[in-house]
Design an enzyme around this catalytic site. Structure first.
Site, PDB file in Angstrom:
ATOM      1  CB  ALA A  65      -0.873  -0.008   1.241  1.00  0.00           C
ATOM      2  N   GLY A 110       0.675  -5.034   0.853  1.00  0.00           N
ATOM      3  CA  GLY A 110      -0.504  -5.109  -0.016  1.00  0.00           C
ATOM      4  C   GLY A 110      -0.207  -5.771  -1.356  1.00  0.00           C
ATOM      5  CD  GLU A 113      -2.407  -7.482   2.754  1.00  0.00           C
ATOM      6  OE1 GLU A 113      -2.011  -6.332   2.449  1.00  0.00           O
ATOM      7  OE2 GLU A 113      -3.118  -7.711   3.740  1.00  0.00           O
ATOM      8  CD  GLU A 133       1.613  -5.593   5.733  1.00  0.00           C
ATOM      9  OE1 GLU A 133       2.418  -6.496   6.044  1.00  0.00           O
ATOM     10  OE2 GLU A 133       0.896  -5.642   4.720  1.00  0.00           O
TER      11      GLU A 133
HETATM   12  N1  CO8 Z   1       4.501   3.226  -0.752  1.00  0.00           N
HETATM   13  C1  CO8 Z   1       4.848   4.390  -1.315  1.00  0.00           C
HETATM   14  N2  CO8 Z   1       5.997   4.574  -1.994  1.00  0.00           N
HETATM   15  C2  CO8 Z   1       6.807   3.506  -2.123  1.00  0.00           C
HETATM   16  C3  CO8 Z   1       6.506   2.251  -1.560  1.00  0.00           C
HETATM   17  C4  CO8 Z   1       5.282   2.127  -0.859  1.00  0.00           C
HETATM   18  N3  CO8 Z   1       4.863   0.964  -0.352  1.00  0.00           N
HETATM   19  N4  CO8 Z   1       7.518   1.396  -1.837  1.00  0.00           N
HETATM   20  C5  CO8 Z   1       8.423   2.111  -2.536  1.00  0.00           C
HETATM   21  N5  CO8 Z   1       7.997   3.372  -2.707  1.00  0.00           N
HETATM   22  C6  CO8 Z   1       8.681   4.463  -3.430  1.00  0.00           C
HETATM   23  C7  CO8 Z   1       9.884   4.965  -2.644  1.00  0.00           C
HETATM   24  O1  CO8 Z   1       9.489   5.887  -1.672  1.00  0.00           O
HETATM   25  C8  CO8 Z   1      10.710   5.580  -3.758  1.00  0.00           C
HETATM   26  O2  CO8 Z   1      10.140   6.820  -4.075  1.00  0.00           O
HETATM   27  P1  CO8 Z   1      11.089   8.148  -4.236  1.00  0.00           P
HETATM   28  O3  CO8 Z   1      11.971   7.801  -5.400  1.00  0.00           O
HETATM   29  O4  CO8 Z   1      10.118   9.225  -4.506  1.00  0.00           O
HETATM   30  O5  CO8 Z   1      11.843   8.254  -2.978  1.00  0.00           O
HETATM   31  C9  CO8 Z   1      10.440   4.651  -4.943  1.00  0.00           C
HETATM   32  O6  CO8 Z   1       9.238   3.958  -4.619  1.00  0.00           O
HETATM   33  C10 CO8 Z   1      11.526   3.619  -5.155  1.00  0.00           C
HETATM   34  O7  CO8 Z   1      11.705   2.914  -3.956  1.00  0.00           O
HETATM   35  P2  CO8 Z   1      13.134   2.740  -3.250  1.00  0.00           P
HETATM   36  O8  CO8 Z   1      14.056   3.844  -3.615  1.00  0.00           O
HETATM   37  O9  CO8 Z   1      12.905   2.480  -1.803  1.00  0.00           O
HETATM   38  O10 CO8 Z   1      13.632   1.388  -3.980  1.00  0.00           O
HETATM   39  P3  CO8 Z   1      14.690   0.341  -3.421  1.00  0.00           P
HETATM   40  O11 CO8 Z   1      15.008  -0.576  -4.551  1.00  0.00           O
HETATM   41  O12 CO8 Z   1      15.830   1.026  -2.727  1.00  0.00           O
HETATM   42  O13 CO8 Z   1      13.881  -0.490  -2.292  1.00  0.00           O
HETATM   43  C11 CO8 Z   1      11.991  -1.681  -1.426  1.00  0.00           C
HETATM   44  C12 CO8 Z   1      12.818  -1.289  -2.658  1.00  0.00           C
HETATM   45  C13 CO8 Z   1      12.848  -2.593  -0.514  1.00  0.00           C
HETATM   46  C14 CO8 Z   1      10.771  -2.451  -1.917  1.00  0.00           C
HETATM   47  C15 CO8 Z   1      11.596  -0.416  -0.641  1.00  0.00           C
HETATM   48  O14 CO8 Z   1      11.031   0.534  -1.543  1.00  0.00           O
HETATM   49  C16 CO8 Z   1      10.592  -0.654   0.436  1.00  0.00           C
HETATM   50  O15 CO8 Z   1      10.929  -1.171   1.502  1.00  0.00           O
HETATM   51  N6  CO8 Z   1       9.300  -0.293   0.206  1.00  0.00           N
HETATM   52  C17 CO8 Z   1       8.249  -0.422   1.168  1.00  0.00           C
HETATM   53  C18 CO8 Z   1       7.809  -1.858   1.332  1.00  0.00           C
HETATM   54  C19 CO8 Z   1       6.755  -1.984   2.406  1.00  0.00           C
HETATM   55  O16 CO8 Z   1       7.003  -1.761   3.585  1.00  0.00           O
HETATM   56  N7  CO8 Z   1       5.550  -2.365   2.004  1.00  0.00           N
HETATM   57  C20 CO8 Z   1       4.428  -2.526   2.897  1.00  0.00           C
HETATM   58  C21 CO8 Z   1       3.612  -1.281   2.931  1.00  0.00           C
HETATM   59  S1  CO8 Z   1       2.339  -1.326   4.150  1.00  0.00           S
HETATM   60  C22 CO8 Z   1       1.114  -2.222   3.399  1.00  0.00           C
HETATM   61  O17 CO8 Z   1       1.226  -2.674   2.303  1.00  0.00           O
HETATM   62  C23 CO8 Z   1      -0.113  -2.388   4.237  1.00  0.00           C
HETATM   63  C24 CO8 Z   1      -1.237  -3.064   3.455  1.00  0.00           C
HETATM   64  C25 CO8 Z   1      -2.503  -3.015   4.219  1.00  0.00           C
HETATM   65  C26 CO8 Z   1      -3.115  -1.657   4.225  1.00  0.00           C
HETATM   66  C27 CO8 Z   1      -4.380  -1.643   4.978  1.00  0.00           C
HETATM   67  C28 CO8 Z   1      -5.190  -0.385   4.743  1.00  0.00           C
HETATM   68  C29 CO8 Z   1      -5.363   0.471   5.934  1.00  0.00           C
END
Ligand code: CO8
Length: 259
Positions: A65, A110, A113, A133
């Site tokens: 998400a 997500g 999911e 999460e």
């Molecule tokens: N949300 C928003 N932006 C994201 C997300 C995300 N989940 N993942 C990556 N991005 C963005 C980064 O912020 C970055 O943007 P910018 O260039 O503007 O800074 C761009 O994508 C590229 O990402 P990275 O530079 O971080 O890329 P890397 O190759 O260095 O890393 C990763 C890749 C390891 C995947 C890293 O991006 C990461 O850890 N992302 C987050 C993963 C995460 O924690 N996902 C879970 C999110 S919570 C969730 O999904 C809850 C679901 C249930 C919701 C329920 C509703 C209430």
């Protein structure tokens, strides 16, 4: 239909839906969910493909998400977002054709999911999948707790969610989270090959398999067994033209024609 975050194409009997928000690793926000729902609404009304593949553009399948949207989210907003995602994923799961997740890259939160809402998962062997999460002070909200529990069992579900860092695709395969691994640049091709193999089978039987397996997993064993017998028996109704064609084709030593 014109979408900002989705690309849809058909290759013969296979539909390919690509989430296309690569700058945010295809993170799911309200707009993406709205587009997915619009796509599903129109797709359901005129399905002319046998199998749907869902994949992601760039280096991620879906990295979860949209975390940036969580900064100012209210209690009601969190609940509504969770329900919205679940509704979209339920509509994917309930499509009357098989849906394959072609996990080209990160499938986190997500994103995993979404993959779990699909029927079968093929993953890039070099990527990572997980439910991170808890590292954000959250828990899964799009049925991750429910689906992971069903698909990999309590211990593995706890392990995935409590360690949060995600697992390599090879470990996800061993846990049963994904059904097939592919080389990084072969994921979509592998998914298309699988889709074509599936598309050779009776569309009615495939639809019925989805119902019996998905509903059966929520039932007691007695009820699931009863449903299987009932649906098996119903296939011998004289209006079941695909069963008649399939059996006749075998006896006549020819390929079935489902049309
Ligand atoms: N949300 C928003 N932006 C994201 C997300 C995300 N989940 N993942 C990556 N991005 C963005 C980064 O912020 C970055 O943007 P910018 O260039 O503007 O800074 C761009 O994508 C590229 O990402 P990275 O530079 O971080 O890329 P890397 O190759 O260095 O890393 C990763 C890749 C390891 C995947 C890293 O991006 C990461 O850890 N992302 C987050 C993963 C995460 O924690 N996902 C879970 C999110 S919570 C969730 O999904 C809850 C679901 C249930 C919701 C329920 C509703 C209430």
């Amino acid at each position: 239909m014109n979408f900002s975050y989705l690309i849809y194409e058909e290759r013969d009997e296979v539909g390919i839906l690509t989430l296309n928000r690569p700058n945010a690793l295809n993170a799911l926000n309200n707009e993406v969910f709205d587009e997915l729902q619009s796509f599903l609404d129109s797709f359901k009304q005129s399905i002319n493909v046998r199998v749907l593949i869902i994949t992601g553009a760039g280096k991620a399948f879906v990295a979860g998400a949209d975390i940036k949207a969580f900064q100012d989210m209210t209690v009601q907003g969190g609940y509504d977002f969770s329900e919205k995602g679940k509704s979209v994923f339920r509509n994917i799961a309930q499509l009357p054709i098989p849906v394959i997740a072609a996990i080209n890259g990160f499938a986190l939160g997500g994103g995993l999911e979404l993959a779990l809402a699909c029927d079968i998962r093929i993953a890039n062997k070099d990527t990572r999948l997980g439910l991170p999460e808890s590292s954000l002070g959250l828990i899964p909200g799009f049925n991750g707790t429910v689906e992971a529990l069903k698909q990999v069992g309590l211990g593995h579900a706890m392990y995935l969610m409590m360690t949060a860092g995600g697992v390599k695709a090879t470990e996800a395969y061993e846990l049963g989270l994904v059904q097939k691994l592919a080389e990084a640049d072969q994921v979509l091709d592998n998914a298309i090959d699988m889709a074509k193999k599936i598309a050779k089978n009776s569309p009615n039987a495939l639809r019925l398999l989805k119902t019996v397996l998905r509903e059966g997993k929520e039932m007691t064993r007695t009820d699931a067994e009863a449903m299987e017998s009932r649906e098996f028996g119903n296939l011998f109704d004289e209006k079941q033209t695909e069963r008649i064609e399939g059996v006749n084709a075998f006896i006549e030593k020819r390929k079935p024609n489902w049309n």
